[in-house]
Design an enzyme around this catalytic site. Structure first.
Site, mmCIF file in Angstrom:
data_model
loop_
_atom_site.group_PDB
_atom_site.id
_atom_site.type_symbol
_atom_site.label_atom_id
_atom_site.label_comp_id
_atom_site.label_asym_id
_atom_site.label_seq_id
_atom_site.Cartn_x
_atom_site.Cartn_y
_atom_site.Cartn_z
ATOM 1 N N TYR A 34 0.933 -1.454 0.068
ATOM 2 C CA TYR A 34 0.091 0.209 0.000
ATOM 3 C C TYR A 34 0.525 1.364 0.070
ATOM 4 C CZ TYR A 34 0.683 1.170 4.854
ATOM 5 O OH TYR A 34 1.237 1.271 6.080
ATOM 6 N N ARG A 53 8.357 4.234 -4.444
ATOM 7 C CA ARG A 53 8.218 3.274 -3.382
ATOM 8 C C ARG A 53 7.647 1.874 -3.588
ATOM 9 N NH1 ARG A 53 7.358 4.912 2.516
ATOM 10 N NH2 ARG A 53 5.524 5.834 1.539
ATOM 11 N N ARG A 102 -8.221 -20.979 -1.068
ATOM 12 C CA ARG A 102 -6.665 -20.802 0.028
ATOM 13 C C ARG A 102 -6.351 -21.707 -0.699
ATOM 14 N NH1 ARG A 102 -4.492 -21.744 5.081
ATOM 15 N NH2 ARG A 102 -3.777 -19.609 5.994
ATOM 16 N N LYS A 149 6.629 -1.801 1.927
ATOM 17 C CA LYS A 149 5.335 -1.030 2.397
ATOM 18 C C LYS A 149 4.079 -2.125 2.280
ATOM 19 C CE LYS A 149 3.509 2.650 3.214
ATOM 20 N NZ LYS A 149 4.123 3.324 4.545
ATOM 21 N N GLU A 181 12.369 2.211 14.161
ATOM 22 C CA GLU A 181 11.579 3.761 14.164
ATOM 23 C C GLU A 181 9.707 3.584 14.666
ATOM 24 O OE1 GLU A 181 10.298 3.530 9.815
ATOM 25 O OE2 GLU A 181 9.738 0.864 10.694
#
Length: 287
Positions: A34, A53, A102, A149, A181
Site C-alpha cells: 500500500y 516506492r 486458499r 510497505k 522507528e
C-alpha cells in the site's frame, strides 16, 4: 466523508457498493502492498516518491501492477476531483488478487486487486504539531522486511494501541537496544550540538518519502544530519525529538517514557523542519 467514490479494479463506485472477494490474498495472507499520498489544495504531494516506492515493493514481492504509473496518477487525480478533496490523503492498496481457493503458494496468472480511496483530514494545521507528542518505547516484533510497505500492520496496530491505552500518543519501536522507528512513522532526535540523528536505511525500517525530503531540505538549510543508530537512553536525553510521515509531515516529540525531552516543549529544529517542509508542500500544491 459520506458516500465517497472509491476505485476498485477499474471502476469508480460508491463506497457502499465496493466489494472484494473473501478469497483475495490481501484478506487471507496480507499479500498486498500500500501507499498513502498526502493531498493539499487538491494536489498530490511527493507522489513521484510514493509511486517509486510502490514499484519497488511490487518488485520485491513479485506483484504485478495492473496499470502504469501514469494511469495510477490519473486515478488518484480523478478521485480527488470526484470527492472534491481539498486536504487529506489517498490510500492505495494492491493485492496479488483472488485465486480459486486458499493456498500458500503464489497463484499464477491471476488478476491483481487494486483499490484506492480518499480520506479528508487536516494536515497543515494540527494540534500535535503545536503541542508535541508523548511516546513510549516497546519491543519491535514486526517481520524483517520493513522496507517493503505491506499491509502486515497488526504489530504496529498493537504497538499504537498499547501506547494509547497507557496514555501516550504513539510508540517508538526498539530492537537490539536501538530505536528502529515509530509505529507508523520515522523517528529522529536532535543532539546537544543541534545534529539531527535518524536511523540509516536498511531492511529494518520503512524508506520514508517524507524522511528523504526532510534530509534533503535539512542539507539545503545547513541543518547537520547524521544517519546512525541511537538508543532509547540517548533519545530520552536528547535536546529534541520528532517524527515524520506522509500525513503528519513533522510532529515534535516532547516526552519519551515519561521523560521530558529538552524543556518538554516542541523544539526549534523540529519546528524549522516542519515549516520548510510545509513551504515545499505549498509550492507543490500551487503548481
Amino acid at each position: 466523508m459520506l458516500n465517497r467514490i472509491v476505485y476498485v479494479n477499474g471502476d469508480y463506485i460508491n463506497e457502499h457498493d465496493a466489494k472484494v472477494s473473501i478469497f483475495d490474498r490481501g484478506f487471507l495472507f496480507a499479500d498486498a502492498v500500500y501507499e498513502v499520498t498526502a493531498v493539499v489544495n487538491g494536489h498530490l504531494i511527493e507522489n513521484e516518491g510514493h509511486m517509486n516506492r510502490l514499484a519497488r515493493s511490487c518488485n520485491e514481492l513479485e506483484l504485478t501492477l495492473p496499470v502504469t504509473i501514469e494511469e495510477l496518477t490519473h486515478i488518484q487525480q480523478e478521485l480527488i476531483r470526484l470527492n472534491q478533496l481539498d486536504e487529506g490523503g489517498i490510500y492505495l492498496q494492491l493485492s496479488r488478487g483472488t485465486a480459486g481457493d486458499r493456498d500458500f503458494a503464489y497463484p499464477q496468472n491471476i488478476q491483481p486487486t487494486l483499490v484506492l480511496f480518499t480520506q479528508a483530514r487536516s494536515l497543515l494545521d494540527s494540534p500535535k504539531a503545536k503541542k508535541g507528542m508523548k511516546v513510549v518505547t516497546i519491543e519491535d516484533i514486526r517481520w524483517h522486511r520493513r522496507d517493503i510497505k505491506t499491509v502486515q500492520l497488526l504489530a504496529p496496530c498493537m504497538a499504537k494501541q498499547f501506547a494509547l491505552s497507557q496514555g501516550y500518543d504513539d510508540a517508538w519501536l526498539t530492537e537490539g537496544g536501538y530505536i528502529t522507528e515509530g509505529s507508523s512513522n520515522n523517528a529522529y532526535i536532535v543532539t546537544e550540538h543541534n545534529t539531527v540523528v535518524t536511523r540509516p536505511l536498511s531492511r529494518d525500517i520503512l524508506h520514508g518519502i517524507t524522511r528523504q525530503a526532510l534530509l534533503d531540505l535539512g542539507a539545503k538549510h545547513a541543518i547537520k544530519i547524521e544517519e546512525r543508530l541511537f538508543t532509547p537512553e540517548e533519545a530520552m536525553h536528547a535536546k529534541e525529538a520528532f517524527i515524520s510521515s506522509a500525513t503528519t509531515f513533522v510532529y515534535p516529540v516532547v516526552e519519551i517514557n515519561d521523560q521530558p525531552i529538552g524543556d518538554g516543549k516542541p523544539g526549534p529544529i523540529a519546528k524549522q523542519l516542519r515549516d520548510i517542509y510545509i513551504d515545499l508542500v505549498k509550492r507543490q500544491s500551487a503548481s
